[in-house]
Scaffold this motif. Structure first.
Motif, mmCIF file in Angstrom:
data_model
loop_
_atom_site.group_PDB
_atom_site.id
_atom_site.type_symbol
_atom_site.label_atom_id
_atom_site.label_comp_id
_atom_site.label_asym_id
_atom_site.label_seq_id
_atom_site.Cartn_x
_atom_site.Cartn_y
_atom_site.Cartn_z
ATOM 1 N N PRO A 1 0.375 -3.406 12.636
ATOM 2 C CA PRO A 1 1.447 -4.404 12.546
ATOM 3 C C PRO A 1 2.819 -3.731 12.561
ATOM 4 O O PRO A 1 2.966 -2.625 12.060
ATOM 5 C CB PRO A 1 1.194 -5.082 11.196
ATOM 6 N N LEU A 2 3.795 -4.394 13.152
ATOM 7 C CA LEU A 2 5.157 -3.869 13.156
ATOM 8 C C LEU A 2 5.938 -4.510 12.008
ATOM 9 O O LEU A 2 5.500 -5.497 11.415
ATOM 10 C CB LEU A 2 5.825 -4.126 14.509
ATOM 11 N N LEU B 1 6.969 -8.243 7.337
ATOM 12 C CA LEU B 1 7.950 -9.073 6.624
ATOM 13 C C LEU B 1 7.543 -10.542 6.674
ATOM 14 O O LEU B 1 7.748 -11.290 5.722
ATOM 15 C CB LEU B 1 9.350 -8.870 7.221
ATOM 16 N N ASP B 2 6.950 -10.935 7.787
ATOM 17 C CA ASP B 2 6.468 -12.307 7.948
ATOM 18 C C ASP B 2 5.414 -12.617 6.879
ATOM 19 O O ASP B 2 5.403 -13.688 6.281
ATOM 20 C CB ASP B 2 5.869 -12.438 9.351
ATOM 21 N N GLU B 3 4.557 -11.641 6.628
ATOM 22 C CA GLU B 3 3.529 -11.778 5.590
ATOM 23 C C GLU B 3 4.174 -12.000 4.219
ATOM 24 O O GLU B 3 3.599 -12.654 3.361
ATOM 25 C CB GLU B 3 2.727 -10.467 5.586
ATOM 26 N N HIS B 4 5.356 -11.424 4.029
ATOM 27 C CA HIS B 4 6.077 -11.577 2.756
ATOM 28 C C HIS B 4 7.076 -12.724 2.807
ATOM 29 O O HIS B 4 8.044 -12.737 2.035
ATOM 30 C CB HIS B 4 6.794 -10.267 2.403
ATOM 31 N N LYS B 5 6.878 -13.631 3.740
ATOM 32 C CA LYS B 5 7.696 -14.856 3.872
ATOM 33 C C LYS B 5 9.167 -14.574 4.190
ATOM 34 O O LYS B 5 10.058 -15.325 3.817
ATOM 35 C CB LYS B 5 7.631 -15.711 2.587
ATOM 36 N N GLY C 1 3.378 0.545 3.481
ATOM 37 C CA GLY C 1 2.022 0.610 4.029
ATOM 38 C C GLY C 1 1.312 1.886 3.583
ATOM 39 O O GLY C 1 1.893 2.969 3.672
ATOM 40 N N LYS C 2 0.078 1.737 3.128
ATOM 41 C CA LYS C 2 -0.678 2.866 2.586
ATOM 42 C C LYS C 2 -0.841 4.005 3.590
ATOM 43 O O LYS C 2 -0.741 5.172 3.237
ATOM 44 C CB LYS C 2 -2.059 2.371 2.174
ATOM 45 N N ASN C 3 -1.136 3.677 4.837
ATOM 46 C CA ASN C 3 -1.372 4.749 5.806
ATOM 47 C C ASN C 3 -0.177 5.000 6.731
ATOM 48 O O ASN C 3 -0.333 5.484 7.843
ATOM 49 C CB ASN C 3 -2.653 4.480 6.613
ATOM 50 N N THR D 1 -2.204 -1.994 1.953
ATOM 51 C CA THR D 1 -2.707 -1.844 3.323
ATOM 52 C C THR D 1 -2.330 -3.087 4.122
ATOM 53 O O THR D 1 -2.669 -4.198 3.732
ATOM 54 C CB THR D 1 -4.239 -1.676 3.320
ATOM 55 N N TYR D 2 -1.591 -2.877 5.191
ATOM 56 C CA TYR D 2 -1.234 -3.998 6.074
ATOM 57 C C TYR D 2 -2.095 -3.923 7.323
ATOM 58 O O TYR D 2 -2.220 -2.864 7.933
ATOM 59 C CB TYR D 2 0.242 -3.910 6.471
ATOM 60 N N LYS D 3 -2.658 -5.043 7.694
ATOM 61 C CA LYS D 3 -3.515 -5.057 8.889
ATOM 62 C C LYS D 3 -2.911 -5.944 9.974
ATOM 63 O O LYS D 3 -2.273 -6.954 9.683
ATOM 64 C CB LYS D 3 -4.896 -5.589 8.496
ATOM 65 N N LEU D 4 -3.144 -5.551 11.206
ATOM 66 C CA LEU D 4 -2.656 -6.349 12.332
ATOM 67 C C LEU D 4 -3.523 -7.587 12.486
ATOM 68 O O LEU D 4 -4.744 -7.497 12.577
ATOM 69 C CB LEU D 4 -2.708 -5.517 13.621
ATOM 70 N N LYS D 5 -2.855 -8.747 12.501
ATOM 71 C CA LYS D 5 -3.609 -9.985 12.738
ATOM 72 C C LYS D 5 -3.450 -10.330 14.208
ATOM 73 O O LYS D 5 -2.343 -10.533 14.683
ATOM 74 C CB LYS D 5 -3.037 -11.119 11.880
ATOM 75 N N LYS D 6 -4.558 -10.387 14.914
ATOM 76 C CA LYS D 6 -4.492 -10.741 16.342
ATOM 77 C C LYS D 6 -4.189 -12.230 16.456
ATOM 78 O O LYS D 6 -4.699 -13.037 15.702
ATOM 79 C CB LYS D 6 -5.810 -10.390 17.038
#
Ligand code: ZN
Length: 446
Positions: A118-119, A124-128, A393-395, A415-420
């Motif tokens: 994820p970019l 940031l979108d995940e954090h509203k 991000g952890k990694n 850990t942030y993951k890319l949501k397709k």
């Protein structure tokens, strides 16, 4: 009411009021504006600052934290800008080159569908948080974030005929912004008007004057200069429009002209000087002094180019400072340029030469001024997340540049993951146009 009870009650009331106060104090909300200028470097910028040619940038540098911005090989723009926005190495984020060969032998450009991480605007979108993102490498089709996004396909509207404008509808998210962007494309597509307005040199005309009888359409990069100038002048207006009218937490836009112009700038050195320099580069007999002298000559040629950059930065900062006082500006490039056997370039460097540093400026209310000793392309995303007081991000491969800010932040990780997003795999028109573009700048062969 017993005294103890009273104390307890009044405490609750005050705490409640504070919460309301904090929540509505919008002006104090931290905002970040990231301005990307491809290929800008201190060795060509500093001499102009020292000569007093760029007064605003001089003052800005004095009032900012700044760094020789470390990057990595292969120093290809799509690879590095994806690292800047992800905080990760290319092996993690998946954009490792300009193109790859498919099993059937077809060349395809790396694009968003190859991205594995994820970019920052998706995080940031995940954090509203709300973002406006424009013209980023490998960003087509745009991510469906809370806010506005236009992919790196949109700029081509400035060099396309209105009859085919409909091709660009899918470069804009949400689609309601398309109408305004179309209007701006029609207003910003005349090359000579753009040269006048931006102060960029008419390199196309200058080449034809300096090289009579030569066919410009056969000379790499400069043959597409008119298109590049129109693309960036258009992006400048779209960015300005959003900066003025959108209320966002994060804003990012990207300009390409400092890179493309440096790719052909040596054509404008004095002919005899240029031939001599070329000879020394090929024979690998260039001394340190000769190198420095050539960089100074290139710097002089870049004066109007950097002045255009200065005007953009100054104007955007003035627009923003009128609205918000708590905005942090991250202004940067992805790499610099070096003189070597391959000419004046940033990739294809010999093994013993490191990737040329880019430039970085961080400006904002709680920024400690002065040089940052160690800052690189992987540090931007972790630093911005920490500035918002969000987990890093952890990694991620960079570090939080905490020494830059007079702010107290605890480091937290997640850990942030890319949501397709489930859209169709690739956009063929975009792929084709991207290949043509990479060919015209000489990044890939025919
Ligand atoms: Zn380049």
């Amino acid at each position: 009411m017993k005294r103890r009870e009273f104390v307890k009650k009044s405490f609750i009331i005050t705490a409640g009021l504070n919460a309301v106060y904090c929540g509505t104090k919008k002006k104090d909300k931290i905002k970040v504006i990231l301005l990307g200028f491809d290929g800008v470097n201190w060795p060509t910028l500093d001499p102009l600052i020292e000569k007093g040619k760029l007064p605003f940038l001089k003052k800005l540098k004095e009032e900012s934290a700044w760094a020789y911005f470390k990057t990595f090989k292969p120093a290809k723009s799509n690879v590095v800008w994806t690292s800047i926005a992800s905080g990760k190495t290319m092996l993690k984020h998946g954009i490792v080159d300009f193109v790859y060969l498919k099993k059937n032998g077809l060349k395809v450009p790396y694009s968003k569908s190859d991205r594995r991480e994820p970019l920052i605007w998706q995080i940031l979108d995940e954090h509203k948080k709300r973002s406006a993102v424009l013209n980023w490498w490998c960003s087509h089709p745009p991510d469906k974030i809370n806010g506005v996004m236009a992919s790196d396909f949109l700029r081509r509207m400035a060099t396309s005929k209105p009859e085919i404008f409909h091709k660009f509808v899918n470069a804009v998210h949400p689609v309601t912004y398309y109408k305004k962007f179309k209007e701006l494309a029609l207003l910003n597509n005349d090359y000579l008007k753009i040269v006048k307005k931006t102060g960029l040199p008419d390199f196309d005309g200058l080449y034809k004057k300096n090289y009579p009888g030569k066919d410009i359409s056969k000379v790499p990069v400069i043959k597409s200069y008119k298109a590049y100038a129109r693309h960036d002048a258009y992006i400048e207006e779209v960015s300005r429009h959003l900066l003025k009218n959108e209320d966002v937490d994060f804003f990012a836009t990207y300009f390409r002209f400092p890179d493309v112009i440096q790719h052909f700038i040596t054509l404008f050195l004095d002919q005899e000087y240029k031939e001599n320099l070329k000879k020394h580069l090929i024979n690998e007999t260039l001394t340190r002094e000769m190198n420095d002298e050539a960089v100074l000559k290139i710097s002089d040629l870049l004066e109007p180019v950097y002045r255009y950059m200065e005007n953009i930065i100054k104007d955007y900062m003035e627009i923003e400072r009128k609205k918000n006082k708590n905005t942090y500006f991250f202004i940067m490039s992805d790499h610099g340029f070096s003189l070597f056997r391959g000419g004046y370039n940033h990739y294809g460097l010999p093994d013993n030469m490191k990737a040329p540093d880019g430039f970085l400026l961080i400006n904002g209310p709680k920024v400690r001024q002065g040089m940052i000793k160690d800052a690189g392309v992987f540090d931007i995303t972790p630093t911005i997340l920490n500035l918002y007081d969000l987990p890093v991000g952890k990694n991620m491969d960079g570090r939080v540049l905490s020494e830059v800010f007079q702010l107290h932040r605890t480091k937290r990780f997640k850990t942030y993951k890319l949501k397709k997003e489930g859209e169709k795999e690739r956009d063929k028109t975009y792929d084709e146009e991207t290949l043509n573009d990479l060919k015209s700048i000489g990044y890939i062969n025919k």
